[in-house]
Design an enzyme around this catalytic site. Structure first.
Site, PDB file in Angstrom:
ATOM      1  N   VAL A 160     -49.034 -50.945  53.438  1.00  0.00           N
ATOM      2  CA  VAL A 160     -48.219 -50.349  52.384  1.00  0.00           C
ATOM      3  C   VAL A 160     -46.932 -51.154  52.236  1.00  0.00           C
ATOM      4  O   VAL A 160     -46.134 -51.258  53.178  1.00  0.00           O
ATOM      5  CB  VAL A 160     -47.897 -48.876  52.690  1.00  0.00           C
ATOM      6  N   LYS A 161     -46.751 -51.734  51.054  1.00  0.00           N
ATOM      7  CA  LYS A 161     -45.558 -52.542  50.791  1.00  0.00           C
ATOM      8  C   LYS A 161     -44.454 -51.635  50.249  1.00  0.00           C
ATOM      9  O   LYS A 161     -44.610 -50.982  49.226  1.00  0.00           O
ATOM     10  CB  LYS A 161     -45.876 -53.651  49.791  1.00  0.00           C
ATOM     11  N   VAL A 162     -43.323 -51.626  50.969  1.00  0.00           N
ATOM     12  CA  VAL A 162     -42.219 -50.700  50.695  1.00  0.00           C
ATOM     13  C   VAL A 162     -40.947 -51.498  50.430  1.00  0.00           C
ATOM     14  O   VAL A 162     -40.647 -52.438  51.172  1.00  0.00           O
ATOM     15  CB  VAL A 162     -41.998 -49.758  51.900  1.00  0.00           C
TER      16      VAL A 162
END
Length: 218
Positions: free
Chosen positions: A86-88
């Site tokens: 998950v790219k945050v």
């Protein structure tokens, strides 16, 4: 060093896989739109398709910028496939979300990192990857490679397990210098990876070899 491809183009991903050097993929809604992939269902399906091709981590970016929204979107993405990271974004609620995901065993990539302080926060929160943007810093007259080197040193000082993923890598010298200073991963276009193949002496040597072979076997 791991090589990630920064794209949503399936043909390019397949080509990198066939070359035998691909370790993962990073992508985002902008790259999806470039490939004509629009709409939530289509984007999620495209992420799944990439995961079926790539035997490695695939970064999928959330759109939300508030804590609850990041959590909600991130959990949907993480459920798509075990390879999903998950790219945050590097914002206050993003850091809080990284801690939440880390505690849940969900891999994360903290993106849009432009300072050592931001990278330190991401590591403290438990990010799997941190993405300093080399080319974008160079664009404003800063030294993106120096930042990567600084982050590598800080993480080494304290034994942080967060991997330094050099992003916005635009050409072969960028990639080689990232390798020299100890980046764990680079993500870049396919053209940069293929550029590693090229050297004029290789071309000259091969041409000479083939010419000599032709003479002997004429």
């Amino acid at each position: 060093m791991k090589f990630f491809l920064d794209t949503a183009n399936i043909a390019e991903i397949r080509e990198a896989v066939e070359l035998g050097v691909l370790d993962g993929v990073t992508t985002n809604p902008s790259l999806m739109a470039k490939e004509g992939v629009r709409g939530v269902d289509s984007i999620l399906g495209h992420y799944r398709h990439i995961c079926e091709i790539v035997d490695g981590d695939v970064s999928a970016e959330v759109i939300a910028t508030d804590y609850s929204g990041i959590i909600r979107e991130g959990e949907v993405l993480a459920d798509l496939h075990p390879n999903i990271v998950v790219k945050v974004p590097m914002i206050r609620d993003g850091v809080k979300a990284i801690r939440y995901f880390s505690d849940k065993g969900i891999k994360t990539n903290c993106t849009l990192v432009f300072s050592a302080g931001q990278a330190l926060l991401a590591a403290k929160a438990g990010a799997t990857y941190v993405s300093p943007f080399v080319g974008r810093l160079d664009d404003i007259g800063a030294d993106g490679l120096q930042l990567v080197e600084q982050i590598v040193q800080i993480y080494g000082n304290y034994g942080y397990e967060t991997q330094v993923l050099a992003a916005s890598v635009r050409h072969v010298p960028h990639l080689i210098q990232c390798a020299e200073i100890g980046a764990d991963v680079v993500t870049c276009p396919l053209s940069v990876i293929l550029g590693l193949l090229n050297h004029p002496l290789t071309d000259k040597g091969l041409a000479t070899f083939l010419a000599d072979y032709a003479k002997v076997n004429a």
